[in-house]
Write a protein that holds these residues in place. Structure first.
Motif, PDB file in Angstrom:
ATOM      1  N   GLU B  55      -4.743 -96.295  81.280  1.00  0.00           N
ATOM      2  CA  GLU B  55      -5.121 -97.132  82.418  1.00  0.00           C
ATOM      3  C   GLU B  55      -6.544 -96.845  82.873  1.00  0.00           C
ATOM      4  N   TYR B 116      -0.148 -95.544  72.583  1.00  0.00           N
ATOM      5  CA  TYR B 116      -0.489 -96.913  72.199  1.00  0.00           C
ATOM      6  C   TYR B 116      -1.751 -97.327  72.957  1.00  0.00           C
ATOM      7  N   THR B 118      -4.623 -99.650  74.931  1.00  0.00           N
ATOM      8  CA  THR B 118      -4.604-100.727  75.933  1.00  0.00           C
ATOM      9  C   THR B 118      -5.753-101.678  75.612  1.00  0.00           C
ATOM     10  N   ASP B 123      -2.533-105.576  79.481  1.00  0.00           N
ATOM     11  CA  ASP B 123      -1.811-104.334  79.200  1.00  0.00           C
ATOM     12  C   ASP B 123      -1.582-103.527  80.476  1.00  0.00           C
ATOM     13  N   ALA B 126       1.551-105.021  81.717  1.00  0.00           N
ATOM     14  CA  ALA B 126       2.716-104.620  80.912  1.00  0.00           C
ATOM     15  C   ALA B 126       3.070-103.159  81.175  1.00  0.00           C
ATOM     16  N   ILE B 127       2.062-102.312  81.327  1.00  0.00           N
ATOM     17  CA  ILE B 127       2.334-100.888  81.563  1.00  0.00           C
ATOM     18  C   ILE B 127       3.002-100.688  82.925  1.00  0.00           C
ATOM     19  N   ALA B 189       0.600-108.858  75.420  1.00  0.00           N
ATOM     20  CA  ALA B 189       0.812-107.500  75.946  1.00  0.00           C
ATOM     21  C   ALA B 189       2.300-107.171  75.949  1.00  0.00           C
ATOM     22  N   ARG B 192       3.521-106.317  72.507  1.00  0.00           N
ATOM     23  CA  ARG B 192       3.148-104.989  72.016  1.00  0.00           C
ATOM     24  C   ARG B 192       3.848-103.861  72.764  1.00  0.00           C
ATOM     25  N   PHE B 193       4.151-104.066  74.055  1.00  0.00           N
ATOM     26  CA  PHE B 193       4.712-102.946  74.831  1.00  0.00           C
ATOM     27  C   PHE B 193       6.229-102.938  74.948  1.00  0.00           C
TER      28      PHE B 193
END
Lengths: 95, 315
Positions: B55, B116, B118, B123, B126-127, B189, B192-193
């Protein structure tokens, strides 16, 4: 020289006027001033406190949990210290 | 203390656990209980600290000041959570410096998810939504963990993290309602997450070597698969609500059980990432090592300053 040499501090916070300081955790800091500032940043990011105490952990003397039975025994046997020990007849009030 | 043998102490210890009496730092505890907790709490601390990196990558590129302030606050919370946890590990006799060195040498693990990359602003959404959502699901039961300092740290962490998930969901929702390009970015995103987020709960119950003992000691209160199922059940409707599609062709609702069924997790990928072969493992550890090395002079200066101030006071 590394943070390994920085002492551990116990942090106590008064959340609002009228309440006592309460232990919230610990942190490492080089001295008391740094411990106070770190305690503010680590433990009061959401206005959890209006006053902070920091105490170097090795200045805290604690009772030993393995001896707690013997240590606290004197209080356990004195049930007459509690109001429920006494019989108060029906009809008696304000007591 | 009376002479009591180890078996008797262990029996008394388990009795306390069974009665939901918390264990505090100076209480007697089996060596394995102590070691399991040190391993788990320090891994948890490392995850918070390494978790700042994916982040941190986007703080300077947040799309506006509000998003930037929020992301900064979230990353700062993660630093705080790492510190709560390192001090909880210290109550068990773990040396903080050694614990951190174990992370840097690769001996200690941290959550696989942070390996992974970002790649886009989405992202961050998504995180917050998935990774913090999964973390909260994992952490809520630990608020009832048998070890007092860990349980208390978790109460604070959970209280603070609820905004983390909401801000992530808000980012995803905003992008999903935006231009076709923005919506595609959010979907990418999520693609992928999603699977790495499911892997965060750890190996399946059959494969998890620590679960049984940790449940008995009430370090763990739910199994990996139970928590994973709970996460899928709450997240599927959230994705539907904002018009995004979960990347799982096998996902379906089972009317009989009331749960969503999901496809096979790629465990080979999970173990590769755990072993250190994920896309960012090396980069994450290098960054942490560099931070420690480059911060050395700051720690030295603080120590010297403290000594100077102490000398002046006593003079």
């Amino acid at each position: 020289m590394s943070s390994k040499e920085w002492p551990l501090w116990e942090v106590f916070i008064r959340s609002k006027q009228g309440l006592n300081h309460k232990h919230v955790g610990s942190l490492r800091a080089a001295d008391a001033e740094m411990a106070l500032e770190n305690a503010r940043d680590v433990y009061t990011r959401r206005s959890e406190g209006i006053s902070i105490w920091v105490v170097e952990s090795n200045n805290v003397f604690a009772s030993d949990p393995s001896e707690s039975q013997e240590f606290f025994e004197p209080a356990d046997s004195k049930i007459y210290r509690h109001p429920t020990f006494y019989d108060v007849p029906d009809g008696i009030s304000h007591m | 203390m009376k002479e009591v043998n180890i078996t008797e102490l262990e029996r008394m210890f388990q009795e306390k656990i069974d009665q939901d009496i918390k264990i505090e730092p100076k209480d007697w505890m089996p060596d394995d209980y102590r070691e399991t907790l040190i391993r788990q709490i320090s891994q948890h601390a490392h995850s918070e600290i390494v978790g700042m990196l994916p982040e941190g990558n986007w703080i300077t590129r947040a799309p506006n000041l509000r998003r930037k302030a929020v992301l900064l606050a979230k990353v700062q919370d993660e630093a705080g959570h790492g510190l709560y946890l390192y001090s909880a590990a210290e109550t068990l006799g773990a040396d903080r410096e050694d614990t951190i060195d174990d992370l840097h040498s690769g001996k200690a693990k941290y959550s696989s998810i942070f390996n992974y990359p970002t790649l886009t602003w989405a992202d961050m959404g998504a995180i917050g939504w998935l990774v913090d959502g999964a973390a909260i699901m994992n952490q809520v039961p630990i608020c009832r963990c048998s070890y007092g300092p860990y349980a208390r740290a978790m109460v604070r962490v959970c209280k603070e993290e609820s905004f983390h998930q909401r801000q992530g969901f808000e980012i995803m929702m905003t992008l999903a309602k935006g231009s076709p390009e923005q919506k595609a970015m959010a979907q990418d995103a999520l693609n992928r997450f999603w699977w790495p987020a499911l892997m965060m709960f750890g190996p399946s119950d059959g494969e998890s070597k620590h679960t049984a003992q940790s449940m008995k000691w009430k370090i763990k209160r739910s199994t990996n698969d139970e928590l994973r199922q709970q996460f899928v059940d709450v997240t599927v409707p959230q994705a539907e609500m904002i018009g995004l599609t979960l990347p799982d062709a096998d996902l379906s609702f089972n009317e009989a059980t009331g749960h969503y069924e999901y496809g096979e997790i790629n465990w080979a990928e999970f173990w590769e990432v755990v072993k250190g072969n994920g896309p960012c493992n090396k980069d994450r550890i290098d960054t942490r090592r560099k931070a420690k090395e480059e911060g050395q002079w700051v720690r030295e200066a603080a120590t010297a300053f403290a000594q100077k101030r102490a000398a002046r006071k006593s003079a």
